[in-house]
Design a protein around this motif. Structure first.
Motif, PDB file in Angstrom:
ATOM      1  N   TRP A  14      -3.989  15.754   0.152  1.00 47.25           N
ATOM      2  CA  TRP A  14      -4.795  15.442   1.315  1.00 47.25           C
ATOM      3  C   TRP A  14      -5.327  16.742   1.877  1.00 47.25           C
ATOM      4  N   ILE A  15      -6.640  16.805   2.118  1.00 46.76           N
ATOM      5  CA  ILE A  15      -7.253  18.019   2.642  1.00 46.76           C
ATOM      6  C   ILE A  15      -7.378  17.936   4.164  1.00 46.76           C
ATOM      7  N   GLY A  16      -7.704  16.755   4.673  1.00 45.55           N
ATOM      8  CA  GLY A  16      -7.837  16.612   6.117  1.00 45.55           C
ATOM      9  C   GLY A  16      -8.440  15.274   6.479  1.00 45.55           C
ATOM     10  N   PRO A  17      -8.463  14.945   7.771  1.00 43.60           N
ATOM     11  CA  PRO A  17      -8.925  13.634   8.218  1.00 43.60           C
ATOM     12  C   PRO A  17     -10.443  13.455   8.165  1.00 43.60           C
ATOM     13  N   VAL A  18     -11.192  14.561   8.079  1.00 39.30           N
ATOM     14  CA  VAL A  18     -12.653  14.485   8.073  1.00 39.30           C
ATOM     15  C   VAL A  18     -13.166  14.774   6.666  1.00 39.30           C
ATOM     16  N   CYS A  19     -14.035  13.904   6.192  1.00 36.83           N
ATOM     17  CA  CYS A  19     -14.608  14.082   4.865  1.00 36.83           C
ATOM     18  C   CYS A  19     -15.829  14.992   4.942  1.00 36.83           C
ATOM     19  N   THR A  20     -15.909  15.926   4.004  1.00 36.22           N
ATOM     20  CA  THR A  20     -17.057  16.825   3.952  1.00 36.22           C
ATOM     21  C   THR A  20     -18.141  16.232   3.074  1.00 36.22           C
ATOM     22  N   GLU A  21     -19.280  16.845   3.079  1.00 38.62           N
ATOM     23  CA  GLU A  21     -20.441  16.351   2.348  1.00 38.62           C
ATOM     24  C   GLU A  21     -20.210  16.266   0.841  1.00 38.62           C
ATOM     25  N   GLY A  22     -19.396  17.149   0.260  1.00 38.75           N
ATOM     26  CA  GLY A  22     -19.207  17.165  -1.178  1.00 38.75           C
ATOM     27  C   GLY A  22     -18.240  16.119  -1.709  1.00 38.75           C
ATOM     28  N   ALA A  23     -17.605  15.361  -0.838  1.00 39.32           N
ATOM     29  CA  ALA A  23     -16.609  14.378  -1.273  1.00 39.32           C
ATOM     30  C   ALA A  23     -17.276  13.070  -1.646  1.00 39.32           C
ATOM     31  N   ASN A  24     -16.812  12.442  -2.719  1.00 42.53           N
ATOM     32  CA  ASN A  24     -17.304  11.135  -3.136  1.00 42.53           C
ATOM     33  C   ASN A  24     -16.776  10.098  -2.178  1.00 42.53           C
ATOM     34  N   LYS A  25     -17.653   9.287  -1.633  1.00 40.47           N
ATOM     35  CA  LYS A  25     -17.260   8.234  -0.691  1.00 40.47           C
ATOM     36  C   LYS A  25     -16.770   7.035  -1.484  1.00 40.47           C
ATOM     37  N   LYS A  26     -15.607   6.533  -1.116  1.00 42.88           N
ATOM     38  CA  LYS A  26     -15.021   5.378  -1.806  1.00 42.88           C
ATOM     39  C   LYS A  26     -14.984   4.185  -0.896  1.00 42.88           C
TER      40      LYS A  26
ATOM     41  N   PRO B  97       0.834  -1.215   0.000  1.00 40.48           N
ATOM     42  CA  PRO B  97       0.000   0.000   0.000  1.00 40.48           C
ATOM     43  C   PRO B  97       0.862   1.257   0.000  1.00 40.48           C
ATOM     44  N   LEU B  98       0.402   2.263  -0.699  1.00 45.72           N
ATOM     45  CA  LEU B  98       1.106   3.540  -0.728  1.00 45.72           C
ATOM     46  C   LEU B  98       0.963   4.241   0.627  1.00 45.72           C
ATOM     47  N   ASP B  99       1.973   5.001   0.979  1.00 47.77           N
ATOM     48  CA  ASP B  99       1.968   5.765   2.221  1.00 47.77           C
ATOM     49  C   ASP B  99       1.082   6.987   2.023  1.00 47.77           C
ATOM     50  N   ALA B 100      -0.178   6.857   2.398  1.00 48.54           N
ATOM     51  CA  ALA B 100      -1.144   7.951   2.219  1.00 48.54           C
ATOM     52  C   ALA B 100      -2.064   8.006   3.426  1.00 48.54           C
ATOM     53  N   LYS B 101      -2.403   9.203   3.829  1.00 49.07           N
ATOM     54  CA  LYS B 101      -3.301   9.388   4.965  1.00 49.07           C
ATOM     55  C   LYS B 101      -4.744   9.160   4.542  1.00 49.07           C
ATOM     56  N   PRO B 102      -5.532   8.543   5.406  1.00 43.84           N
ATOM     57  CA  PRO B 102      -6.962   8.455   5.117  1.00 43.84           C
ATOM     58  C   PRO B 102      -7.620   9.809   5.360  1.00 43.84           C
ATOM     59  N   GLY B 103      -8.755  10.008   4.731  1.00 45.17           N
ATOM     60  CA  GLY B 103      -9.486  11.260   4.897  1.00 45.17           C
ATOM     61  C   GLY B 103      -9.914  11.805   3.554  1.00 45.17           C
ATOM     62  N   GLN B 104     -10.074  13.117   3.494  1.00 41.74           N
ATOM     63  CA  GLN B 104     -10.532  13.750   2.260  1.00 41.74           C
ATOM     64  C   GLN B 104      -9.342  14.149   1.390  1.00 41.74           C
ATOM     65  N   TRP B 105      -9.438  13.809   0.108  1.00 43.14           N
ATOM     66  CA  TRP B 105      -8.406  14.119  -0.881  1.00 43.14           C
ATOM     67  C   TRP B 105      -9.033  14.920  -2.012  1.00 43.14           C
ATOM     68  N   GLU B 106      -8.236  15.782  -2.621  1.00 41.30           N
ATOM     69  CA  GLU B 106      -8.675  16.534  -3.788  1.00 41.30           C
ATOM     70  C   GLU B 106      -7.724  16.215  -4.933  1.00 41.30           C
ATOM     71  N   ALA B 107      -8.280  15.741  -6.031  1.00 45.39           N
ATOM     72  CA  ALA B 107      -7.481  15.371  -7.202  1.00 45.39           C
ATOM     73  C   ALA B 107      -7.756  16.331  -8.350  1.00 45.39           C
ATOM     74  N   THR B 108      -6.687  16.738  -9.021  1.00 45.82           N
ATOM     75  CA  THR B 108      -6.793  17.526 -10.240  1.00 45.82           C
ATOM     76  C   THR B 108      -6.229  16.660 -11.361  1.00 45.82           C
ATOM     77  N   VAL B 109      -7.051  16.400 -12.354  1.00 42.87           N
ATOM     78  CA  VAL B 109      -6.711  15.461 -13.414  1.00 42.87           C
ATOM     79  C   VAL B 109      -6.811  16.160 -14.763  1.00 42.87           C
ATOM     80  N   THR B 110      -5.783  15.975 -15.588  1.00 46.57           N
ATOM     81  CA  THR B 110      -5.803  16.493 -16.957  1.00 46.57           C
ATOM     82  C   THR B 110      -5.746  15.300 -17.897  1.00 46.57           C
ATOM     83  N   MET B 111      -6.697  15.253 -18.827  1.00 48.01           N
ATOM     84  CA  MET B 111      -6.784  14.137 -19.765  1.00 48.01           C
ATOM     85  C   MET B 111      -6.751  14.673 -21.189  1.00 48.01           C
ATOM     86  N   GLN B 112      -5.972  13.989 -22.016  1.00 50.88           N
ATOM     87  CA  GLN B 112      -5.923  14.344 -23.429  1.00 50.88           C
ATOM     88  C   GLN B 112      -6.085  13.075 -24.253  1.00 50.88           C
ATOM     89  N   MET B 113      -7.016  13.128 -25.184  1.00 55.83           N
ATOM     90  CA  MET B 113      -7.262  12.015 -26.097  1.00 55.83           C
ATOM     91  C   MET B 113      -6.543  12.312 -27.400  1.00 55.83           C
TER      92      MET B 113
END
Length: 176
Positions: free
Chosen positions: A164-176, A22-38
């Protein structure tokens, strides 16, 4: 297309080889910025929309469709909630049918995986790389190409960062 850190972090353990670390990552809320090019011949396979159909699409979505059809990069930012137990199993609903995954390298700071899929005649090859810069910051890439049943092909290049934004997930975050 939404790609979240959770999908990249969580997809490995249940499907891939036992040597997954497993990758060394904290649980909690994360924000991802993704750029995709076809690229490649994939764009002409898309159904052509009439001007009337395009006019009915909300402006933001229309701009994304036009950019994708022109082969321009598209960027999306999303939030996801990653729980500690999520880092050790495949998320529900993740489609891995007809795919073979091979771990090339797996450490607590980097995962490199090759994925080969055959779905209804669409054959794709992808290399997924996820790097934990530290426990609160990741970068990732997916480089893929494919050939459809009619012999037309295309490619996708997806690059992203996640923080990583923080240990508590807010309402707008997608639950995984």
């Amino acid at each position: 297309m939404k790609i979240s850190l959770a999908v990249l972090l969580l997809a490995a353990p249940a499907v891939w080889a036992a040597d997954f670390v497993p990758l060394d990552a904290k649980p909690g809320q994360w924000e991802a910025t993704v750029t995709m090019q076809m690229g490649g011949a994939q764009r002409p396979q898309m159904p052509q929309l009439t001007p009337e159909q395009m006019a009915k699409i909300p402006p933001a979505q229309r701009a994304q469709i036009e950019a994708m059809m022109a082969g321009k990069p598209m960027t999306n930012t999303s939030k996801s909630c990653v729980e500690k137990q999520d880092m050790t199993h495949l998320p529900t609903g993740m489609d891995q049918q007809n795919c073979t995954n091979t771990i090339v390298a797996s450490t607590s700071s980097k995962l490199v995986m090759k994925q080969v899929c055959d779905r209804n005649g669409l054959k794709t090859n992808a290399t997924v790389t996820v790097e934990a810069i530290n426990s609160e910051s990741m970068k990732f890439s997916i480089v893929a190409d494919g050939v459809g049943p009619e012999g037309r092909g295309g490619a996708a290049n997806i690059q992203g960062t996640s923080k990583w934004i923080g240990p508590v997930c807010t309402e707008g975050a997608n639950k995984k």
